[in-house]
Design a protein around this motif. Structure first.
Motif, PDB file in Angstrom:
ATOM      1  N   ILE A 176       0.907  -1.316   0.109  1.00  0.00           N
ATOM      2  CA  ILE A 176      -0.093  -0.025   0.086  1.00  0.00           C
ATOM      3  C   ILE A 176       0.709   1.315  -0.071  1.00  0.00           C
ATOM      4  CG2 ILE A 176      -1.741   1.268   1.296  1.00  0.00           C
ATOM      5  CD1 ILE A 176      -2.596  -1.476   2.407  1.00  0.00           C
ATOM      6  N   ILE A 177       0.825   2.015  -0.921  1.00  0.00           N
ATOM      7  CA  ILE A 177       1.602   3.056  -1.180  1.00  0.00           C
ATOM      8  C   ILE A 177       0.736   4.425  -1.001  1.00  0.00           C
ATOM      9  CG2 ILE A 177       3.046   4.604  -2.790  1.00  0.00           C
ATOM     10  CD1 ILE A 177       3.246   1.938  -4.189  1.00  0.00           C
ATOM     11  N   VAL A 178       1.304   5.266   0.054  1.00  0.00           N
ATOM     12  CA  VAL A 178       0.494   6.285   0.672  1.00  0.00           C
ATOM     13  C   VAL A 178       1.253   7.665   0.385  1.00  0.00           C
ATOM     14  CG1 VAL A 178      -0.709   7.549   2.364  1.00  0.00           C
ATOM     15  CG2 VAL A 178      -0.414   4.872   2.248  1.00  0.00           C
ATOM     16  N   VAL A 179       0.687   8.536  -0.317  1.00  0.00           N
ATOM     17  CA  VAL A 179       1.258  10.010  -0.466  1.00  0.00           C
ATOM     18  C   VAL A 179       0.675  11.048   0.689  1.00  0.00           C
ATOM     19  CG1 VAL A 179       1.327  12.174  -1.788  1.00  0.00           C
ATOM     20  CG2 VAL A 179       1.629   9.775  -2.949  1.00  0.00           C
ATOM     21  N   ASP A 180       1.788  11.116   1.449  1.00  0.00           N
ATOM     22  CA  ASP A 180       1.414  12.292   2.616  1.00  0.00           C
ATOM     23  C   ASP A 180       1.433  13.512   2.572  1.00  0.00           C
ATOM     24  OD1 ASP A 180       1.446  13.592   5.255  1.00  0.00           O
ATOM     25  OD2 ASP A 180       1.435  11.856   6.145  1.00  0.00           O
ATOM     26  N   ASN A 181       0.384  14.522   2.057  1.00  0.00           N
ATOM     27  CA  ASN A 181       0.650  15.637   1.770  1.00  0.00           C
ATOM     28  C   ASN A 181       1.232  16.566   2.576  1.00  0.00           C
ATOM     29  OD1 ASN A 181      -0.136  18.011  -0.283  1.00  0.00           O
ATOM     30  ND2 ASN A 181      -1.225  18.875   1.372  1.00  0.00           N
ATOM     31  N   LYS A 182       0.897  16.672   4.235  1.00  0.00           N
ATOM     32  CA  LYS A 182       1.503  17.356   4.883  1.00  0.00           C
ATOM     33  C   LYS A 182       2.836  16.868   5.455  1.00  0.00           C
ATOM     34  CE  LYS A 182      -2.551  19.019   7.670  1.00  0.00           C
ATOM     35  NZ  LYS A 182      -2.974  19.115   9.179  1.00  0.00           N
ATOM     36  N   ALA A 183       3.410  15.470   5.336  1.00  0.00           N
ATOM     37  CA  ALA A 183       4.536  15.237   5.643  1.00  0.00           C
ATOM     38  C   ALA A 183       5.697  15.399   4.539  1.00  0.00           C
ATOM     39  CB  ALA A 183       4.720  13.927   6.026  1.00  0.00           C
ATOM     40  N   CYS A 184       4.905  15.722   3.323  1.00  0.00           N
ATOM     41  CA  CYS A 184       5.691  15.712   1.894  1.00  0.00           C
ATOM     42  C   CYS A 184       6.493  14.286   1.811  1.00  0.00           C
ATOM     43  CB  CYS A 184       6.722  17.103   1.837  1.00  0.00           C
ATOM     44  SG  CYS A 184       5.642  18.466   1.748  1.00  0.00           S
ATOM     45  N   CYS A 185       5.878  13.364   2.127  1.00  0.00           N
ATOM     46  CA  CYS A 185       6.570  11.958   2.245  1.00  0.00           C
ATOM     47  C   CYS A 185       5.822  11.175   1.571  1.00  0.00           C
ATOM     48  CB  CYS A 185       6.924  11.711   3.850  1.00  0.00           C
ATOM     49  SG  CYS A 185       7.986  10.257   4.032  1.00  0.00           S
TER      50      CYS A 185
ATOM     51  N   GLY B 148      11.282  11.148   0.987  1.00  0.00           N
ATOM     52  CA  GLY B 148      10.793  12.178   0.970  1.00  0.00           C
ATOM     53  C   GLY B 148      10.653  13.318   1.980  1.00  0.00           C
ATOM     54  N   SER B 149      10.868  14.594   1.932  1.00  0.00           N
ATOM     55  CA  SER B 149      10.785  15.621   2.917  1.00  0.00           C
ATOM     56  C   SER B 149      10.476  16.902   2.179  1.00  0.00           C
ATOM     57  CB  SER B 149      12.070  15.882   3.666  1.00  0.00           C
ATOM     58  OG  SER B 149      13.036  16.124   3.032  1.00  0.00           O
ATOM     59  N   ARG B 150      10.071  17.699   3.015  1.00  0.00           N
ATOM     60  CA  ARG B 150       9.519  19.079   2.473  1.00  0.00           C
ATOM     61  C   ARG B 150      10.785  19.924   2.002  1.00  0.00           C
ATOM     62  NH1 ARG B 150       5.082  22.106   2.732  1.00  0.00           N
ATOM     63  NH2 ARG B 150       4.148  20.713   4.267  1.00  0.00           N
ATOM     64  N   GLY B 151      10.989  20.584   0.764  1.00  0.00           N
ATOM     65  CA  GLY B 151      11.677  21.250   0.203  1.00  0.00           C
ATOM     66  C   GLY B 151      11.928  21.121  -1.098  1.00  0.00           C
ATOM     67  N   THR B 152      12.603  21.803  -1.867  1.00  0.00           N
ATOM     68  CA  THR B 152      13.112  21.946  -3.316  1.00  0.00           C
ATOM     69  C   THR B 152      14.129  21.334  -4.109  1.00  0.00           C
ATOM     70  OG1 THR B 152      14.073  24.027  -3.023  1.00  0.00           O
ATOM     71  CG2 THR B 152      11.755  24.019  -3.226  1.00  0.00           C
ATOM     72  N   ALA B 153      14.675  20.487  -2.944  1.00  0.00           N
ATOM     73  CA  ALA B 153      16.067  19.730  -3.638  1.00  0.00           C
ATOM     74  C   ALA B 153      15.511  18.200  -3.945  1.00  0.00           C
ATOM     75  CB  ALA B 153      16.894  19.778  -2.248  1.00  0.00           C
TER      76      ALA B 153
ATOM     77  N   ARG C  39      14.647  14.522  -4.351  1.00  0.00           N
ATOM     78  CA  ARG C  39      14.020  13.660  -3.052  1.00  0.00           C
ATOM     79  C   ARG C  39      13.019  14.574  -2.172  1.00  0.00           C
ATOM     80  NH1 ARG C  39      15.993   8.442  -2.902  1.00  0.00           N
ATOM     81  NH2 ARG C  39      17.856   7.759  -4.145  1.00  0.00           N
ATOM     82  N   GLN C  40      12.964  15.719  -2.383  1.00  0.00           N
ATOM     83  CA  GLN C  40      11.943  16.797  -1.594  1.00  0.00           C
ATOM     84  C   GLN C  40      10.676  17.102  -2.383  1.00  0.00           C
ATOM     85  OE1 GLN C  40      14.746  19.744  -0.322  1.00  0.00           O
ATOM     86  NE2 GLN C  40      14.832  18.704   1.659  1.00  0.00           N
ATOM     87  N   PHE C  41       9.742  17.371  -1.700  1.00  0.00           N
ATOM     88  CA  PHE C  41       8.304  17.650  -2.233  1.00  0.00           C
ATOM     89  C   PHE C  41       7.809  19.030  -1.678  1.00  0.00           C
ATOM     90  CE2 PHE C  41       8.576  12.977  -2.393  1.00  0.00           C
ATOM     91  CZ  PHE C  41       8.493  12.625  -3.549  1.00  0.00           C
TER      92      PHE C  41
END
Length: 454
Positions: A419-428, A443-448, A450-452
């Motif tokens: 089960i693959i889940v996209v977490d919008n708040k965690a950017c993960c 994933g993590s929050r950012g612009t580099a 592996r970041q979202f």
């Protein structure tokens, strides 16, 4: 054109003056905010110093009492020993014999008396503070909110501008644009939506900020007649505002152009009249087969269609299509969706399940949905911060991701059942086993890399 130009000069001058006044007001607000923070820091410093003095004083009191007891015992032993030595060296035999018993008892008592020789307190009085988080918070404290949106370029679209049905919610979308007609990508603009009923009273109206430069406007007419929709951006009417919309009863809604009866030629040469399938132009609502805020869609391996409507907190499912229309082959990744309702390929309603709530088995804001190889319906619940799994018939089975997910929006299942889940708040992105055990995340929050950004 002179009167028009004069009016424009006056309007632009007024906005320029308002902007300057708002800047001065914001400067004052910024100053007030930081003065309050400085006062709070001074207050906290005073509290810490007072606590420090009180703690230190209490420890010193204990140590001072111990010192007094030790020094008193020290003086008693010294004076007794000195008196005894004086008597032995300078006293006559009768004098020594006279004080022998008294001095022996005194010295024995002092030798065996328990004194507080071990410290009754310690010297620890450390000051510990975590300043990195506070420092970062202060450096990022406050934000200036504005947009470049202009009313004369901003447009409104949607069914709610053309017609409305009494008692049913109608919606329209507003897309903000700048002076050059370019889309504005940020939200928080000052948008006012006023709906005036035929009797002149204000009707219920709601503005939902999508935080991306678009806004959803909702209203529900309570009577028949012409309604006036006024949309103001920063106090100025947007393009075409005000709009006039006539509200009619549901029974008076004309059939859509698709409500046509098909005629199919039979092998015998006659004609068979097929039953028309009604496809209304708007299916907004809270009844079976109706929606208020579609967020996702998915299909099962048997061809059933599952639809997610985050405002209705339910799932709707359609029947399996006829055998003569085989379902498409499943792809490696089932497309993400949010469960609400399920339909057949022809749009026929079959099943609806789900109630609003924050307990396991309830839905608060379903935004993503998919169907696994067993037919189980998997729902990403944004506000409940977990993923719920239901049987094909809508019976709750389990939830996964609780305590890990912050705002799941999309969900899919791969060919191995993960089960693959996209977490919008965690950017993960989280990947779980079917039993809920976490396989990996990235994933993590950012612009580099592996970041979202969301």
């Amino acid at each position: 054109r002179l009167p028009q130009l004069a009016a424009a000069v006056g309007l632009v001058s007024e906005i320029s003056q308002q902007l300057a006044e708002r800047k001065d007001q914001a400067v004052s607000e910024i100053g007030g905010t930081f003065e309050e923070l400085e006062a709070a820091l001074r207050q906290r410093r005073g509290v810490l110093v007072r606590d420090l003095e009180a703690t230190c004083g209490a420890k010193q009191k204990v140590l001072q009492a111990q010192l007094d007891a030790l020094r008193q015992g020290q003086e008693s032993i010294l004076s007794s020993c000195a008196f005894t030595e004086q008597a032995l060296h300078h006293g006559t035999a009768p004098e020594v014999l006279l004080v022998r018993k008294q001095m022996s008892e005194r010295l024995s008592e002092l030798a065996s008396r328990p004194f507080p020789e071990h410290p009754h307190e310690n010297a620890q009085l450390d000051y510990v503070v975590e300043t990195e988080g506070v420092r970062k918070s202060i450096l990022n404290l406050g934000v200036l909110i504005t947009t470049s949106a202009t009313a004369h370029e901003t447009v409104a679209t949607g069914e709610g501008l053309r017609h409305a049905v009494v008692g049913q919610p109608s919606s329209l979308s507003v897309t903000t644009k700048d002076k050059d007609g370019e889309l504005v990508r940020s939200g928080s603009a000052s948008l006012r939506f006023q709906v005036t009923a035929p009797d002149g009273a204000a009707a219920e109206a709601e503005v939902q900020d999508n935080k991306n430069g678009t806004y959803e406007l909702l209203y529900t007419p309570r009577a028949e007649g012409d309604f006036l929709l006024s949309i103001l951006l920063y106090g100025q009417p947007i393009r075409g505002s005000p709009f006039r919309v006539r509200a009619v009863k549901a029974s008076d809604v004309p059939p859509s152009p698709d409500d046509v009866k098909r005629r199919v030629k039979s092998p015998s040469g006659g004609h068979i009249r097929q039953k028309a399938v009604r496809r209304p132009s708007s299916i907004r609502g809270r009844e079976k087969g109706e929606f208020t805020n579609l967020q996702g869609i998915s299909t099962s391996s048997t061809g059933r269609i599952v639809v997610a409507d985050s405002n209705n907190q339910c799932v709707q499912v359609g029947p399996r299509p006829p055998a003569r229309r085989p379902p498409p082959l499943p792809s490696p990744l089932t497309p993400p969706a949010a469960p609400r309702k399920v339909f057949s390929n022809e749009g026929q309603f079959r099943l609806r399940f789900g109630v609003r709530g924050r307990s396991p088995g309830q839905l608060q804001r379903p935004t993503g949905v998919t169907v696994d190889m067993n037919g189980d319906i998997i729902i990403a619940d944004y506000d409940n911060r977990w993923v719920s799994i239901f049987s094909p018939e809508g019976k709750f089975k389990t939830k996964i991701g609780a305590g890990r997910l912050m705002g799941p929006k999309g969900v899919a299942v791969d060919r191995n059942g993960h089960i693959i889940v996209v977490d919008n708040k965690a950017c993960c992105v989280f990947i779980f086993q079917p039993n809920g055990k976490l396989v990996t995340k990235f994933g993590s929050r950012g612009t580099a890399e592996r970041q979202f950004a969301g």
